[in-house]
Write a protein that holds these residues in place. Structure first.
Motif, PDB file in Angstrom:
ATOM      1  N   LEU A 225       0.851  -1.179   0.000  1.00  0.00           N
ATOM      2  CA  LEU A 225       0.000   0.000   0.000  1.00  0.00           C
ATOM      3  C   LEU A 225       0.892   1.235   0.000  1.00  0.00           C
ATOM      4  CD1 LEU A 225      -2.809  -0.996   2.536  1.00  0.00           C
ATOM      5  CD2 LEU A 225      -2.993  -0.802   0.056  1.00  0.00           C
ATOM      6  N   SER A 229      -1.764   4.154  -4.044  1.00  0.00           N
ATOM      7  CA  SER A 229      -2.831   3.160  -3.902  1.00  0.00           C
ATOM      8  C   SER A 229      -3.840   3.579  -2.836  1.00  0.00           C
ATOM      9  CB  SER A 229      -2.235   1.797  -3.554  1.00  0.00           C
ATOM     10  OG  SER A 229      -1.484   1.845  -2.362  1.00  0.00           O
ATOM     11  N   GLN A 232      -6.120   5.989  -4.428  1.00  0.00           N
ATOM     12  CA  GLN A 232      -7.073   5.304  -5.305  1.00  0.00           C
ATOM     13  C   GLN A 232      -8.196   4.647  -4.504  1.00  0.00           C
ATOM     14  OE1 GLN A 232      -4.247   2.771  -7.286  1.00  0.00           O
ATOM     15  NE2 GLN A 232      -4.042   4.134  -9.043  1.00  0.00           N
ATOM     16  N   HIS A 347      -5.789  -2.465  -5.761  1.00  0.00           N
ATOM     17  CA  HIS A 347      -4.871  -1.328  -5.772  1.00  0.00           C
ATOM     18  C   HIS A 347      -3.567  -1.616  -5.028  1.00  0.00           C
ATOM     19  CE1 HIS A 347      -7.990   1.193  -7.493  1.00  0.00           C
ATOM     20  NE2 HIS A 347      -8.824   0.787  -6.561  1.00  0.00           N
ATOM     21  N   ALA A 348      -3.471  -2.780  -4.392  1.00  0.00           N
ATOM     22  CA  ALA A 348      -2.278  -3.069  -3.594  1.00  0.00           C
ATOM     23  C   ALA A 348      -1.253  -3.905  -4.348  1.00  0.00           C
ATOM     24  CB  ALA A 348      -2.674  -3.796  -2.304  1.00  0.00           C
ATOM     25  N   GLU A 350       1.432  -4.928  -6.927  1.00  0.00           N
ATOM     26  CA  GLU A 350       2.411  -4.282  -7.798  1.00  0.00           C
ATOM     27  C   GLU A 350       3.224  -5.342  -8.528  1.00  0.00           C
ATOM     28  OE1 GLU A 350       4.946  -1.602  -5.777  1.00  0.00           O
ATOM     29  OE2 GLU A 350       3.363  -0.167  -5.272  1.00  0.00           O
TER      30      GLU A 350
END
Length: 416
Positions: A225, A229, A232, A347-348, A350
Motif C-alpha cells: 500500500l 494506492s 485510489q 490497488h495493492a 504491484e
C-alpha cells in the motif's frame, strides 16, 4: 323419363325457361325492394322458389366467405413476411449498436492516451491474422493512401503491438512483438535498468536481454500500500470519512472559520461510503465555491475508520497474497478484511513493469511492454535473462493505432 321429355320437349323447354326467368327475377330483388304479394300466383311462385333461393344464397355466401378468407390469408402471409424482414433489420441494427458501444469502450482509453501523450496516430482495423507459426503478423486496413509508412510503431491502450513491416496502398502488414525479428529498447520501470525486449515466437512471453546481472529485478509481483494506492482507495466503497469531535478540533487548529465549522455540525458523526459521497455532502451543505476552497483541509483530517487504519500498512512489502491478507486481517479485523479485500487487492498488487526506453528512435518512451514473470540469473556472465509477460492480448486485437513518424510529427518522440 327421357322418352317422356323428348315427346313433350316443347312444354319441358317452356317450363325450364319460365323457372330460370323467375329465379333470376327473384335473385335481383332485395328484401327491402320486394313488394308484398298481391295474388295467389305470386305467393305460390315465392313458395316454390324459396328453397332454391335459400340454397343459392347459402352457397353464394359460403363461397364469399371462402374467397374472403383466402384473400385475408394472402394479406396475412404478406404482413408476416414484412414483419420478419423488419425483425431481421432491427436485430442487425441492435447488433451494430452493440458493436459500436463495445468499440467505443475499447477506444475511449486509447483516445485519452493519445491526447495525454500528444501522439499523432492513424486508427486502423485488423482485417487479417497470420495463422502460420513461422511469422507473427496481422493485416490492417490502412496503407500508403492513408499516409502509413514502413517501420512505424503500432500500439493499443494496453501497450506495444509491433511495427509496420510492409505497406500497400490500402493495407499494411504489422510485424508483432511476438516475432523474434521484432525488438524494442526497454527498461524496468522501478529500477530503471535497461535492456532489449524481443519475441520468442510465442504469444504469451517475450525475452528481455542485456540486463545488468547485478540489477535486483523482482520475479512476479508484490503487495504493498503506497500513497498512490491509498489515494485510489478513496473512490472505492470503503468507509473512510467521518466528522468527529477530534476532526473539528484539528480543523480549528488549522484556522478553519468558526461559521464553516457551525455549518459542518450537520454532518457530524455521519459515515460516508466513499470519497465522492463525502465531497458531494460538503458541496451540498457549504456550496460548491466554499467546498472547493475548504475540501482539501477537511478531507485531510476527516479520514477515519478503515482508510485511516490501512495507513498502518503503508510501504510494507508482502511477497505473497496470503501474507498480505493476514496482515490486512490483523490491522482492520477479519470481518472487515473479508468484506473489502477485493477492492484493496485491486490497488495493492504491484508487478515489475517493463516499458519502452525511447532509445533507437522507433518507439516513444514510456509505452507499456509487459510485466516480469521470470528472472534467470547465472553465477557468471555480465547479464541476466528476463521473461516478460506481454501487456497486449494478441488474440483479441481488433483496432490498433499507428504512430506517425514523418517530419511533421517529430515532437511525438520527446519524453512527456
Amino acid at each position: 323419363m327421357l322418352n317422356l321429355l323428348t315427346r313433350y320437349r316443347h312444354i319441358s323447354l317452356f317450363l325450364l325457361f319460365l323457372f330460370i326467368s323467375m329465379t333470376l327475377l327473384s335473385l335481383h330483388q332485395s328484401p327491402e325492394t320486394l313488394i308484398k304479394p298481391s295474388n295467389i300466383m305470386e305467393r305460390g311462385m315465392l313458395l316454390i322458389l324459396e328453397p332454391f333461393q335459400s340454397m343459392v344464397t347459402a352457397v353464394t355466401m359460403q363461397f364469399q366467405r371462402i374467397w374472403d378468407g383466402y384473400i385475408a390469408l394472402i394479406q396475412l402471409s404478406e404482413e408476416n413476411q414484412r414483419l420478419r424482414e423488419e425483425i431481421q433489420q432491427l436485430r442487425a441494427e441492435k447488433n451494430r449498436y452493440i458493436e459500436d458501444a463495445l468499440a467505443y469502450e475499447r477506444l475511449k482509453g486509447t483516445v485519452d492516451l493519445v491526447e495525454t501523450r500528444q501522439f499523432s496516430t492513424i486508427l486502423a482495423r485488423v482485417i487479417g491474422i497470420d495463422a502460420s507459426n513461422h511469422s507473427h503478423t496481422i493485416l490492417v486496413n490502412r496503407g500508403s493512401d492513408d499516409g502509413v509508412q514502413e517501420s512505424w510503431p503500432v500500439i493499443t491502450l494496453d501497450g506495444i503491438v509491433g511495427v509496420t513491416a510492409s505497406v500497400a496502398k490500402r493495407s499494411s502488414k504489422i510485424l508483432l512483438m511476438t516475432d523474434p525479428n521484432c525488438n524494442v529498447a526497454a527498461l524496468i520501470q522501478r529500477t530503471r535498468d535497461q535492456g532489449i525486449v524481443g519475441g520468442l515466437g510465442r504469444k504469451d512471453a517475450y525475452t528481455m536481454k542485456y540486463v545488468n546481472r547485478r540489477a535486483l529485478i523482482r520475479e512476479g509481483g508484490i503487495y504493498r500500500l503506497t500513497d498512490q494506492s491509498l489515494a485510489q482507495l478513496l473512490n472505492e466503497e470503503i468507509p473512510g470519512f467521518r466528522l468527529t469531535d477530534q476532526v473539528f478540533e484539528q480543523l480549528r487548529q488549522n484556522a478553519i472559520p468558526e461559521d464553516i465549522l457551525v455549518i459542518l455540525e450537520e454532518l457530524k458523526d455521519q459515515s460516508f461510503p466513499h470519497h465522492k459521497a463525502f465531497i458531494k455532502a460538503l458541496e451540498d451543505i457549504l456550496g460548491k465555491e466554499q467546498a472547493e476552497w475548504y475540501t482539501p483541509f477537511i478531507v485531510q483530517y476527516a479520514q477515519t475508520d478503515v482508510l485511516m487504519t490501512l495507513r498502518q500498512l503503508k510501504d510494507q512489502d508482502f511477497s505473497t497474497k496470503t501474507d498480505f491478507l493476514k496482515a490486512l486481517e490483523t490491522t482492520i479485523g477479519q470481518e472487515t478484511a473479508q468484506k473489502y479485500q477485493q477492492s484493496i487487492l485491486k490497488h495493492a498488487e504491484e508487478e515489475e513493469t517493463v516499458i519502452s526506453s525511447g532509445l533507437g528512435g522507433i518507439f516513444p518512451k514510456g509505452l507499456l511492454v509487459g510485466t516480469v514473470s521470470k528472472v534467470g540469473k547465472q553465477d557468471y556472465g555480465l547479464f541476466q535473462d528476463i521473461e516478460v509477460t506481454p501487456s497486449v492480448d494478441f488474440s483479441k486485437l481488433e483496432e490498433v493505432l499507428i504512430i506517425r513518424r514523418d517530419e511533421q510529427d517529430t515532437t511525438v518522440f520527446t519524453t512527456p
